[in-house]
Scaffold this active site. Structure first.
Site, PDB file in Angstrom:
ATOM      1  N   VAL A   8      10.265   4.727  -3.383  1.00  0.00           N
ATOM      2  CA  VAL A   8       9.879   4.217  -2.245  1.00  0.00           C
ATOM      3  C   VAL A   8      10.215   5.212  -0.984  1.00  0.00           C
ATOM      4  CG1 VAL A   8       9.846   1.750  -2.931  1.00  0.00           C
ATOM      5  CG2 VAL A   8      11.935   2.669  -2.083  1.00  0.00           C
ATOM      6  N   SER A   9       9.381   4.968   0.157  1.00  0.00           N
ATOM      7  CA  SER A   9       9.493   6.042   1.251  1.00  0.00           C
ATOM      8  C   SER A   9      10.642   5.863   2.103  1.00  0.00           C
ATOM      9  CB  SER A   9       8.236   5.846   1.916  1.00  0.00           C
ATOM     10  OG  SER A   9       7.100   6.319   0.860  1.00  0.00           O
ATOM     11  N   THR A  10      11.042   4.650   2.118  1.00  0.00           N
ATOM     12  CA  THR A  10      12.314   4.381   3.361  1.00  0.00           C
ATOM     13  C   THR A  10      13.278   3.329   2.612  1.00  0.00           C
ATOM     14  OG1 THR A  10      11.414   2.277   3.985  1.00  0.00           O
ATOM     15  CG2 THR A  10      10.717   4.132   5.087  1.00  0.00           C
ATOM     16  N   GLN A  13      12.574  -0.172   2.115  1.00  0.00           N
ATOM     17  CA  GLN A  13      11.917  -0.773   0.949  1.00  0.00           C
ATOM     18  C   GLN A  13      12.432  -0.954  -0.329  1.00  0.00           C
ATOM     19  OE1 GLN A  13       8.982   2.748   1.231  1.00  0.00           O
ATOM     20  NE2 GLN A  13       7.377   1.077   2.199  1.00  0.00           N
TER      21      GLN A  13
END
Length: 196
Positions: A8-10, A13
């Site tokens: 996931v990007s962050t 998340q």
């Protein structure tokens, strides 16, 4: 062996959906991380995952965009997999790189994902330009009013107080205090930092 990779990007998340799908696909090992896909340098777990693969292993991902953010990146990963004799499979897309048609489909999907990201970026920039034309500055509202920011900067320039002290006094973080001072005293450097 089936080896899973979830990303996931962050930090906000959650990888739960991907992890459930990878477990259901039969992955005996799963590497997961919370990192932007923009640069492979920041994806430590991806590097570990790729290094662990051996001949006959299948790298399983939830979607192809979880592993590669550009067609170039995807092709590089495919070359690494081919070099060790591993293949890649997506649990949500019909991918099978054990044949030439499957490799072609992966490349097409990678190109489509890259096009989609570029279009989203263009729309985002166009929206920001339109907002600026209407007099709205994109982003969050400033934590300090103009008056408070001017008072904070004046107090800093008088000396004897740190960013930490200013933050406590004005109810903001030291970073907010520092940015306020930079905006007033080093505008060119502040703008350069914002662009980086």
């Amino acid at each position: 062996m089936m080896v899973g990779y979830a990303r996931v990007s962050t930090q906000d998340q959650d990888t739960a959906l991907q992890l459930d799908a990878l477990a259901k696909a039969g992955c005996s090992a799963v590497f997961q991380e919370k990192a932007s896909g923009a640069s492979r340098r920041g994806r430590v777990e991806l590097a570990r995952c790729l290094a662990s693969l051996q001949r006959g292993d299948v790298l399983v991902v939830y979607k192809i965009d979880r592993i590669a953010r550009s067609l170039f990146d995807l092709l590089e990963i495919l070359r690494q997999l081919e070099a060790v004799g591993a293949t890649i499979k997506s649990v949500t897309e019909p991918l099978d790189t054990t044949n030439s048609m499957g490799v072609f489909v992966v490349q097409i999907l990678g190109a489509v994902a890259q096009l989609e990201r570029s279009m989203i970026r263009e729309r985002s920039i166009a929206g920001q330009v339109a907002a600026r034309a209407r007099g709205r500055v994109p982003g969050r509202e400033r934590a300090l009013s103009r008056e408070d920011e001017a008072a904070l900067v004046a107090e800093y320039l008088r000396g004897g107080i740190t960013y930490q002290g200013l933050g406590l006094k004005y109810g903001v973080s030291p970073h907010v205090a520092k940015r306020a001072v930079y905006r007033a005293t080093k505008p060119a450097e502040y703008l350069r930092r914002q662009r980086c």
